[in-house]
Design a protein around this motif. Structure first.
Motif, short mmCIF file in Angstrom:
data_model
loop_
_atom_site.label_atom_id
_atom_site.label_comp_id
_atom_site.label_asym_id
_atom_site.label_seq_id
_atom_site.Cartn_x
_atom_site.Cartn_y
_atom_site.Cartn_z
N ASN A 194 -11.42 50.50 74.30
CA ASN A 194 -12.64 50.48 75.10
C ASN A 194 -13.07 49.05 75.45
O ASN A 194 -14.23 48.66 75.30
CB ASN A 194 -13.78 51.22 74.37
CG ASN A 194 -14.90 51.54 75.31
OD1 ASN A 194 -14.71 51.73 76.50
ND2 ASN A 194 -16.11 51.59 74.77
N LYS A 195 -12.11 48.28 75.91
CA LYS A 195 -12.37 46.90 76.31
C LYS A 195 -11.43 46.57 77.45
O LYS A 195 -10.25 46.88 77.41
CB LYS A 195 -12.11 45.95 75.13
CG LYS A 195 -12.55 44.54 75.30
CD LYS A 195 -14.04 44.36 75.45
CE LYS A 195 -14.83 44.70 74.23
NZ LYS A 195 -16.26 44.43 74.34
N LYS A 196 -11.95 45.92 78.48
CA LYS A 196 -11.17 45.56 79.67
C LYS A 196 -10.42 44.25 79.46
O LYS A 196 -10.91 43.34 78.80
CB LYS A 196 -12.06 45.42 80.90
CG LYS A 196 -12.56 46.73 81.45
CD LYS A 196 -11.44 47.46 82.11
CE LYS A 196 -11.91 48.71 82.81
NZ LYS A 196 -10.80 49.51 83.24
N PHE A 197 -9.23 44.19 80.04
CA PHE A 197 -8.46 42.95 80.09
C PHE A 197 -8.72 42.32 81.45
O PHE A 197 -8.62 42.99 82.47
CB PHE A 197 -6.96 43.23 79.93
CG PHE A 197 -6.56 43.53 78.52
CD1 PHE A 197 -5.93 42.57 77.74
CD2 PHE A 197 -6.81 44.78 77.96
CE1 PHE A 197 -5.56 42.85 76.44
CE2 PHE A 197 -6.44 45.07 76.66
CZ PHE A 197 -5.82 44.10 75.89
N THR A 224 -14.75 40.72 78.16
CA THR A 224 -13.39 41.13 78.49
C THR A 224 -12.43 40.32 77.63
O THR A 224 -12.82 39.35 77.00
CB THR A 224 -13.05 40.87 79.98
OG1 THR A 224 -13.18 39.47 80.23
CG2 THR A 224 -13.94 41.66 80.91
N ILE A 231 -1.01 47.97 79.18
CA ILE A 231 -2.32 47.34 79.10
C ILE A 231 -3.42 48.35 79.42
O ILE A 231 -4.45 48.40 78.74
CB ILE A 231 -2.41 46.11 80.03
CG1 ILE A 231 -1.44 45.01 79.58
CG2 ILE A 231 -3.84 45.57 80.11
CD1 ILE A 231 -1.66 44.48 78.18
N LYS A 232 -3.22 49.18 80.42
CA LYS A 232 -4.21 50.22 80.76
C LYS A 232 -4.42 51.16 79.57
O LYS A 232 -5.55 51.56 79.27
CB LYS A 232 -3.76 51.02 81.98
CG LYS A 232 -3.85 50.25 83.28
CD LYS A 232 -3.25 51.06 84.42
CE LYS A 232 -3.12 50.22 85.67
NZ LYS A 232 -2.37 50.91 86.74
N GLU A 260 -6.44 49.32 76.93
CA GLU A 260 -7.85 49.23 77.36
C GLU A 260 -8.61 50.50 77.02
O GLU A 260 -9.73 50.45 76.52
CB GLU A 260 -7.93 49.00 78.87
CG GLU A 260 -7.63 47.61 79.33
CD GLU A 260 -7.69 47.46 80.84
OE1 GLU A 260 -8.03 46.35 81.30
OE2 GLU A 260 -7.39 48.43 81.58
N LYS A 261 -7.99 51.64 77.30
CA LYS A 261 -8.64 52.92 77.01
C LYS A 261 -8.80 53.14 75.52
O LYS A 261 -9.82 53.64 75.06
CB LYS A 261 -7.85 54.07 77.64
CG LYS A 261 -7.98 54.12 79.14
CD LYS A 261 -7.21 55.27 79.73
CE LYS A 261 -7.36 55.27 81.24
NZ LYS A 261 -6.61 56.35 81.87
#
Length: 147
Positions: free
Chosen positions: A83-86, A47, A75-76, A79-80
């Motif tokens: 392809n990586k989460k915060f 992450t 941020i959402k 993320e999309k």
């Protein structure tokens, strides 16, 4: 590569990420390109650790350990697109968030103003969002006095 490992991860995300349409039904990564080292670095991360200003509504706020506000929507989207989460690193204050980023407890501080002092320990992207400063009064107020 070194730039990515520095404190602000957003430097590699172009302006188009946020200024493009929010329609994610199209190719979601169409505006983002990474070089080999950047991709390798992204792949090495589970992450992206993010600190925020926990009390700066309506932009960002932490309520019940959940990140909310205008910036959380940006941020959402990011993320999309990458392809990586915060991962939210919860802090109690803006001062604590600044200390955490200085001590590398988080990698990203989204949505902050660039200052000479902050440039000593942070990397900044080009401006992604602007908002005019205005003074609002009641209709019957003709003049604002300096008291």
């Amino acid at each position: 590569m070194n730039l990515l490992k520095n404190i602000l991860f957003f430097l590699i995300i172009p302006l188009q990420v946020l200024s493009s349409e929010l329609d994610l039904t199209k190719d979601e990564k169409q505006f983002i390109s990474f070089n080999y080292d950047e991709l390798k670095y992204l792949d090495s991360l589970k992450t992206i650790k993010m600190c925020v200003d926990p009390n700066w509504e309506p932009y960002e706020v932490i309520k019940n350990n959940k990140y909310e506000g205008l910036v959380s929507e940006f941020i959402k989207l990011i993320e999309k697109k990458i392809n990586k989460k915060f991962e939210l690193i919860v802090t109690e204050s803006w001062i604590e968030s600044l200390e955490f980023i200085k001590n590398k407890k988080c990698q990203v501080l989204p949505f902050l103003n660039e200052t000479t002092k902050r440039k000593e320990f942070l990397n900044f992207t080009p401006t992604l969002y602007t908002e005019p400063d205005v003074i609002v009064t009641k209709n019957d107020v003709q003049y604002i006095y300096n008291s």
